[in-house]
Motif scaffolding. Structure first.
Motif, PDB file in Angstrom:
ATOM      1  N   GLU A  47      -7.620 -17.799  32.679  1.00  0.00           N
ATOM      2  CA  GLU A  47      -8.726 -17.787  31.638  1.00  0.00           C
ATOM      3  C   GLU A  47      -8.198 -16.946  30.360  1.00  0.00           C
ATOM      4  N   ARG A  48      -7.030 -15.955  30.693  1.00  0.00           N
ATOM      5  CA  ARG A  48      -6.388 -15.576  29.221  1.00  0.00           C
ATOM      6  C   ARG A  48      -5.547 -16.607  28.617  1.00  0.00           C
ATOM      7  N   LYS A  49      -4.933 -17.413  29.408  1.00  0.00           N
ATOM      8  CA  LYS A  49      -4.151 -18.431  28.958  1.00  0.00           C
ATOM      9  C   LYS A  49      -5.171 -19.275  27.998  1.00  0.00           C
ATOM     10  N   ALA A  50      -6.192 -19.626  28.438  1.00  0.00           N
ATOM     11  CA  ALA A  50      -7.199 -20.537  27.795  1.00  0.00           C
ATOM     12  C   ALA A  50      -7.463 -19.785  26.612  1.00  0.00           C
ATOM     13  N   LYS A  51      -7.928 -18.403  26.561  1.00  0.00           N
ATOM     14  CA  LYS A  51      -8.260 -17.977  25.307  1.00  0.00           C
ATOM     15  C   LYS A  51      -7.066 -18.093  24.119  1.00  0.00           C
ATOM     16  N   ALA A  52      -6.001 -17.547  24.793  1.00  0.00           N
ATOM     17  CA  ALA A  52      -4.729 -17.689  23.954  1.00  0.00           C
ATOM     18  C   ALA A  52      -4.495 -18.973  23.296  1.00  0.00           C
ATOM     19  N   LEU A  53      -4.742 -19.957  23.980  1.00  0.00           N
ATOM     20  CA  LEU A  53      -4.492 -21.209  23.548  1.00  0.00           C
ATOM     21  C   LEU A  53      -5.608 -21.664  22.335  1.00  0.00           C
ATOM     22  N   ASN A  54      -6.582 -21.244  22.577  1.00  0.00           N
ATOM     23  CA  ASN A  54      -7.670 -21.762  21.524  1.00  0.00           C
ATOM     24  C   ASN A  54      -7.720 -20.555  20.156  1.00  0.00           C
ATOM     25  N   LEU A  55      -7.330 -19.413  20.466  1.00  0.00           N
ATOM     26  CA  LEU A  55      -6.965 -18.533  19.418  1.00  0.00           C
ATOM     27  C   LEU A  55      -5.899 -19.153  18.445  1.00  0.00           C
ATOM     28  N   GLY A  56      -4.898 -19.661  19.245  1.00  0.00           N
ATOM     29  CA  GLY A  56      -3.556 -20.141  18.560  1.00  0.00           C
ATOM     30  C   GLY A  56      -3.725 -21.363  17.766  1.00  0.00           C
ATOM     31  N   ILE A  57      -4.968 -22.108  18.393  1.00  0.00           N
ATOM     32  CA  ILE A  57      -5.484 -23.262  17.608  1.00  0.00           C
ATOM     33  C   ILE A  57      -5.774 -22.894  16.215  1.00  0.00           C
ATOM     34  N   VAL A  58      -6.754 -22.027  16.428  1.00  0.00           N
ATOM     35  CA  VAL A  58      -7.441 -21.553  15.239  1.00  0.00           C
ATOM     36  C   VAL A  58      -6.529 -20.936  14.278  1.00  0.00           C
ATOM     37  N   GLY A  59      -5.801 -20.058  14.866  1.00  0.00           N
ATOM     38  CA  GLY A  59      -4.656 -19.498  13.981  1.00  0.00           C
ATOM     39  C   GLY A  59      -3.651 -20.110  13.182  1.00  0.00           C
ATOM     40  N   GLY A  60      -2.990 -21.227  14.154  1.00  0.00           N
ATOM     41  CA  GLY A  60      -2.142 -22.025  13.781  1.00  0.00           C
ATOM     42  C   GLY A  60      -2.632 -23.085  12.582  1.00  0.00           C
ATOM     43  N   VAL A  61      -3.797 -23.664  12.724  1.00  0.00           N
ATOM     44  CA  VAL A  61      -4.500 -24.417  11.950  1.00  0.00           C
ATOM     45  C   VAL A  61      -4.649 -23.923  10.649  1.00  0.00           C
ATOM     46  N   THR A  62      -5.202 -22.587  10.577  1.00  0.00           N
ATOM     47  CA  THR A  62      -5.448 -21.918   9.414  1.00  0.00           C
ATOM     48  C   THR A  62      -4.351 -21.736   8.560  1.00  0.00           C
ATOM     49  N   ALA A  63      -3.322 -21.186   9.364  1.00  0.00           N
ATOM     50  CA  ALA A  63      -2.055 -20.604   8.541  1.00  0.00           C
ATOM     51  C   ALA A  63      -1.565 -21.846   7.827  1.00  0.00           C
ATOM     52  N   TYR A  64      -1.327 -23.154   8.685  1.00  0.00           N
ATOM     53  CA  TYR A  64      -0.836 -24.226   8.112  1.00  0.00           C
ATOM     54  C   TYR A  64      -1.456 -24.718   6.932  1.00  0.00           C
ATOM     55  N   GLY A  65      -2.888 -24.763   7.064  1.00  0.00           N
ATOM     56  CA  GLY A  65      -3.767 -25.304   6.122  1.00  0.00           C
ATOM     57  C   GLY A  65      -3.670 -24.552   4.528  1.00  0.00           C
ATOM     58  N   PHE A  66      -3.555 -23.199   4.824  1.00  0.00           N
ATOM     59  CA  PHE A  66      -3.404 -22.342   3.812  1.00  0.00           C
ATOM     60  C   PHE A  66      -2.200 -22.572   3.001  1.00  0.00           C
ATOM     61  N   ALA A  67      -1.040 -22.678   3.816  1.00  0.00           N
ATOM     62  CA  ALA A  67       0.536 -22.938   3.568  1.00  0.00           C
ATOM     63  C   ALA A  67       0.548 -24.294   2.908  1.00  0.00           C
ATOM     64  N   THR A  68       0.008 -25.169   3.162  1.00  0.00           N
ATOM     65  CA  THR A  68       0.356 -26.694   2.641  1.00  0.00           C
ATOM     66  C   THR A  68      -0.597 -27.574   2.356  1.00  0.00           C
ATOM     67  N   TRP A  69      -2.075 -27.060   2.602  1.00  0.00           N
ATOM     68  CA  TRP A  69      -3.145 -28.137   2.225  1.00  0.00           C
ATOM     69  C   TRP A  69      -3.863 -27.453   1.492  1.00  0.00           C
ATOM     70  N   ASP A  70      -3.636 -26.266   0.527  1.00  0.00           N
ATOM     71  CA  ASP A  70      -4.275 -25.717  -0.564  1.00  0.00           C
ATOM     72  C   ASP A  70      -5.509 -25.308  -0.207  1.00  0.00           C
ATOM     73  N   TRP A  71      -5.806 -24.723   1.116  1.00  0.00           N
ATOM     74  CA  TRP A  71      -7.097 -24.241   1.624  1.00  0.00           C
ATOM     75  C   TRP A  71      -7.463 -22.997   0.817  1.00  0.00           C
ATOM     76  N   GLY A  72      -8.470 -22.428   0.792  1.00  0.00           N
ATOM     77  CA  GLY A  72      -8.994 -21.427  -0.177  1.00  0.00           C
ATOM     78  C   GLY A  72      -8.812 -21.374  -1.452  1.00  0.00           C
ATOM     79  N   GLY A 131      -9.816 -29.970  21.956  1.00  0.00           N
ATOM     80  CA  GLY A 131      -9.625 -30.912  20.946  1.00  0.00           C
ATOM     81  C   GLY A 131     -10.367 -30.920  19.761  1.00  0.00           C
ATOM     82  N   LEU A 132     -11.980 -30.534  20.124  1.00  0.00           N
ATOM     83  CA  LEU A 132     -13.092 -30.763  19.153  1.00  0.00           C
ATOM     84  C   LEU A 132     -12.805 -29.301  18.149  1.00  0.00           C
ATOM     85  N   LEU A 133     -12.208 -28.263  18.904  1.00  0.00           N
ATOM     86  CA  LEU A 133     -12.121 -27.084  17.920  1.00  0.00           C
ATOM     87  C   LEU A 133     -10.896 -27.288  17.072  1.00  0.00           C
ATOM     88  N   LEU A 134      -9.934 -27.834  17.517  1.00  0.00           N
ATOM     89  CA  LEU A 134      -8.772 -27.964  16.435  1.00  0.00           C
ATOM     90  C   LEU A 134      -9.057 -29.122  15.008  1.00  0.00           C
TER      91      LEU A 134
END
Length: 291
Positions: A47-72, A131-134
């Protein structure tokens, strides 16, 4: 007690507190000499691995989007991009890219969930949710980009890819009969250094649904090594493509291809290696039929 001896105790107590349990933190068990030893419970439950995976998806996508896709850099907005029309930004190739990303992310996430001890049904369901979350995180983030905006067409494509892979994971027979593949060979712009993003190099990409003939009951040993393909690709839509193409082109096609997973099975390759080619078509192994 010395600090070095106290540290494991403190760590174990902290882990137990985070786990939300009031049961014993450290279990005392006898070793071979009869002495009592301490066993630390495993913190990384599935359960903790699943939570970490999904938090990592949101955090990783957000960081990459702000860094390279002009989010915000703009307020949230949505826009209609159309589907596969000639006058759309990429002739619809981006929609298949969205669907493919959803399908592959679902497949990878479900594989992780199975590895962590979830059964097949749970792994498929949680994989689809990841997959839908990402893909949704990317699309929502695009809503805050001045160059993109939230697109319902993209989101529908995301959901279609996730849904297709979920159905394949839950129905082994259909998983063998229907496969969603990407074929990529660098476009002229990529080969000449004008383009450097493989994920948006649409002029080098084709996507296809593959229907392996063997899985559909073809018993002939020769024909059974081929697939029926229904695919789509575009050329010349990107700004960097224009010096290499006289006009924009869309290429829907029906064709035949070599069934690479079956070929690898004949060569005794591992099932994991074979599965990769349920999602990838090697360039040169798919031939459109004459119109």
């Amino acid at each position: 007690m010395p600090a070095s001896s106290a540290s494991p105790w403190i760590l174990a107590c902290l882990l137990a507190t985070q786990a939300g349990t009031t049961t014993a933190v450290l279990a005392a068990t006898p070793d071979e000499s009869g002495a009592r030893t301490l066993e630390t419970p495993n913190y990384w439950t599935r359960e903790r691995k699943a939570k970490a995976l999904n938090l990592g998806i949101v955090g990783g996508v957000t960081a990459y989007g702000f860094a390279t896709w002009d989010w915000g850099e703009s307020e949230f907005r949505s826009e209609s991009e159309g589907w596969f029309g000639r006058d759309t930004d990429s002739g619809g190739a981006d929609k298949l890219g969205h669907a493919y990303t959803g399908a592959v992310t679902t497949a990878l996430a479900s594989s992780l969930y199975r590895h962590w001890g979830y059964d097949e049904a749970e792994a498929a369901r949680f994989g689809a949710l990841s997959g839908l979350l990402l893909t949704t995180s990317v699309e929502v983030g695009d809503g805050f980009s001045p160059d993109h905006g939230f697109s319902w067409e993209d989101q529908i494509a995301n959901m279609a890819g996730v849904g297709l892979e979920y159905l394949r994971l839950r129905n082994p027979t259909w998983r063998a009969r229907v496969q969603f593949r990407w074929e990529y060979f660098p476009s002229p712009a990529m080969r000449h250094g004008k383009q450097n993003d493989i994920t948006t190099d649409y002029s080098g990409s084709r996507w296809m649904l593959a229907f392996p003939l063997r899985a559909w009951g073809v018993q002939d040993s020769t024909l059974g090594h081929f697939d029926l393909l229904v695919g789509y690709g575009t050329r010349g839509y990107a700004k960097d493509d224009r010096e290499f193409f006289d006009e924009t082109e869309r290429h829907p096609f029906i064709g035949v291809g070599i069934n690479i997973p079956l070929l690898l099975d004949v060569l005794s390759a591992s099932p994991r290696t074979q599965r990769v080619f349920e999602y990838l078509q090697i360039p040169g192994t798919a031939l459109p039929l004459p119109p």
